[in-house]
Enzyme design. Structure first.
Site, PDB file in Angstrom:
ATOM      1  N   GLY A   1      44.008  43.840  43.863  1.00  0.00           N
ATOM      2  CA  GLY A   1      44.330  45.095  43.188  1.00  0.00           C
ATOM      3  C   GLY A   1      45.430  44.949  42.155  1.00  0.00           C
ATOM      4  O   GLY A   1      45.739  43.839  41.728  1.00  0.00           O
TER       5      GLY A   1
ATOM      6  N   HIS B   1      41.588  40.655  35.273  1.00  0.00           N
ATOM      7  CA  HIS B   1      40.588  41.057  36.278  1.00  0.00           C
ATOM      8  C   HIS B   1      39.390  41.732  35.605  1.00  0.00           C
ATOM      9  O   HIS B   1      38.245  41.500  35.986  1.00  0.00           O
ATOM     10  CB  HIS B   1      41.195  42.073  37.262  1.00  0.00           C
ATOM     11  CG  HIS B   1      42.309  41.541  38.104  1.00  0.00           C
ATOM     12  ND1 HIS B   1      43.609  41.949  37.953  1.00  0.00           N
ATOM     13  CD2 HIS B   1      42.317  40.655  39.125  1.00  0.00           C
ATOM     14  CE1 HIS B   1      44.376  41.345  38.841  1.00  0.00           C
ATOM     15  NE2 HIS B   1      43.622  40.549  39.560  1.00  0.00           N
TER      16      HIS B   1
ATOM     17  N   ASP C   1      45.214  30.901  38.450  1.00  0.00           N
ATOM     18  CA  ASP C   1      45.484  30.333  39.778  1.00  0.00           C
ATOM     19  C   ASP C   1      44.625  29.066  39.908  1.00  0.00           C
ATOM     20  O   ASP C   1      43.630  29.044  40.625  1.00  0.00           O
ATOM     21  CB  ASP C   1      45.141  31.356  40.859  1.00  0.00           C
ATOM     22  CG  ASP C   1      45.991  32.608  40.720  1.00  0.00           C
ATOM     23  OD1 ASP C   1      47.180  32.529  41.019  1.00  0.00           O
ATOM     24  OD2 ASP C   1      45.462  33.638  40.274  1.00  0.00           O
TER      25      ASP C   1
ATOM     26  N   MET D   1      48.620  36.947  32.086  1.00  0.00           N
ATOM     27  CA  MET D   1      48.586  38.231  32.795  1.00  0.00           C
ATOM     28  C   MET D   1      48.622  37.984  34.297  1.00  0.00           C
ATOM     29  O   MET D   1      47.927  37.091  34.800  1.00  0.00           O
ATOM     30  CB  MET D   1      47.318  38.977  32.439  1.00  0.00           C
ATOM     31  CG  MET D   1      47.288  39.305  30.979  1.00  0.00           C
ATOM     32  SD  MET D   1      46.876  41.005  30.717  1.00  0.00           S
ATOM     33  CE  MET D   1      47.092  41.073  28.958  1.00  0.00           C
TER      34      MET D   1
HETATM   35  O1  PAF Z   1      43.828  35.619  43.398  1.00  0.00           O
HETATM   36  C1  PAF Z   1      43.910  36.579  44.196  1.00  0.00           C
HETATM   37  O2  PAF Z   1      44.101  37.741  43.808  1.00  0.00           O
HETATM   38  C2  PAF Z   1      43.790  36.340  45.690  1.00  0.00           C
HETATM   39  O3  PAF Z   1      44.389  35.130  46.034  1.00  0.00           O
HETATM   40  C3  PAF Z   1      42.335  36.409  46.213  1.00  0.00           C
HETATM   41  C4  PAF Z   1      41.474  35.316  45.599  1.00  0.00           C
HETATM   42  C5  PAF Z   1      41.761  37.768  45.890  1.00  0.00           C
HETATM   43  C6  PAF Z   1      42.333  36.214  47.725  1.00  0.00           C
HETATM   44  O4  PAF Z   1      43.085  37.185  48.373  1.00  0.00           O
END
Ligand code: PAF
EC number: 6.3.2.1
Length: 281
Positions: A31, A37, A152, A186
């Protein structure tokens, strides 16, 4: 857009889509959504017939002294943005739904080796938490495709390795990092930065750019590292790590590696920022 915290509703909807012969993409998130995203959701729409997004602040991937309680929860705004981006199902389970027996009794997934260093070293247990929740979400949703941000980078490799090791029939797509005009990657954690720190934060990407140029010019790794660390400290960061690794294995870079990744994690005020840059030479 259907919003549900219920596993039975989620499963019934995805089953109905699959029965029609349609494909389903999953975008797992915690979230507090930003443009990174939304880009994942838009790409998911292009690649699959239906898009499921999960929002779950996963307690298993936070350490004892980390920001689980403070992590921003912005469901109303997230929901609006997802609807506009064309997500069809938003899964918002509670910790009790995901871990009904509590964390101590929860079966977990651990990807050895790659989970132990860099962020794994600074945040023990973090990647166990990530691998476990992502595996669980994959089993709940049963997507054909799942999308993650490359910001990430280590997380993406952990997930790809898990999928391969456990023979999960899911395609994993890593999408390029989306950045502010200043170069700052971001991140939901950028909200922890003051206005002044936000300006300083751009130095992280500038440091990665400096390292990439120096690498391509063939400067010695040790010299590049020292200069880069000085840049970060000079700007007010407390560096956690600043490393040049093999882009596929994350092993320390050697002279014969042609595909490298520069990975950085550094504290700025209350925020721990991470970023990375791929370099070919
Ligand atoms: O990257 C993220 O936001 C989190 O590590 C994920 C992949 C949703 C797992 O909780």
């Amino acid at each position: 857009m259907i919003t549900t915290a219920r596993i039975d509703e989620l499963r019934a909807q995805v089953k109905a889509w699959h029965r029609q012969g349609d494909t389903v993409a999953l975008v797992p998130t915690m979230g507090n959504l930003h443009r990174g995203h939304i880009t994942l959701v838009e790409e998911a729409r292009r690649r699959a017939d239906h898009v499921v997004v999960s929002i779950f602040v996963n307690p298993m991937q936070f350490g004892q002294n980390e920001d689980l309680a403070a992590y921003p929860r912005t469901l109303a705004a997230d929901s609006q943005a997802l609807m506009e981006a064309g997500a069809e199902l938003l899964f918002t389970p509670t910790p009790e739904i995901i871990y009904p027996k509590g964390l101590a009794q929860q079966t977990y997934v651990e990807v050895p080796g790659i989970s132990d260093e860099l962020c794994g070293h600074s945040r023990p247990g973090h990647f166990r938490g990530v691998a476990t929740i992502v595996c669980k979400l994959f089993n709940l949703v049963q997507p054909d495709l799942a999308l993650f941000g490359q910001k990430d980078y280590q997380q993406l490799l952990v997930i790809k390795t898990m999928v391969e090791d456990l023979s999960l029939p899911i395609e994993i797509l890593g999408m390029e990092t989306i950045r502010e005009a200043s170069g700052l990657a971001m991140s939901s954690r950028n909200g922890y930065l003051t206005a002044e720190e936000r300006v300083t934060a751009a130095t992280l990407k500038q440091t990665l750019d400096f390292m990439a140029d120096a690498l391509v010019q063939g400067q010695p790794l040790s010299q590049i590292g020292t200069q880069a660390e000085r840049m970060l400290i000079g700007a007010g960061f407390k560096p956690d790590y600043l490393e040049v690794r093999n882009a596929h294995t994350l092993a320390p870079a050697v002279a014969t590696d042609s595909e490298l990744v520069i990975l950085a994690a550094a504290y700025l005020g209350k925020a721990r920022l991470i970023d990375n840059l791929l370099v070919k030479r």
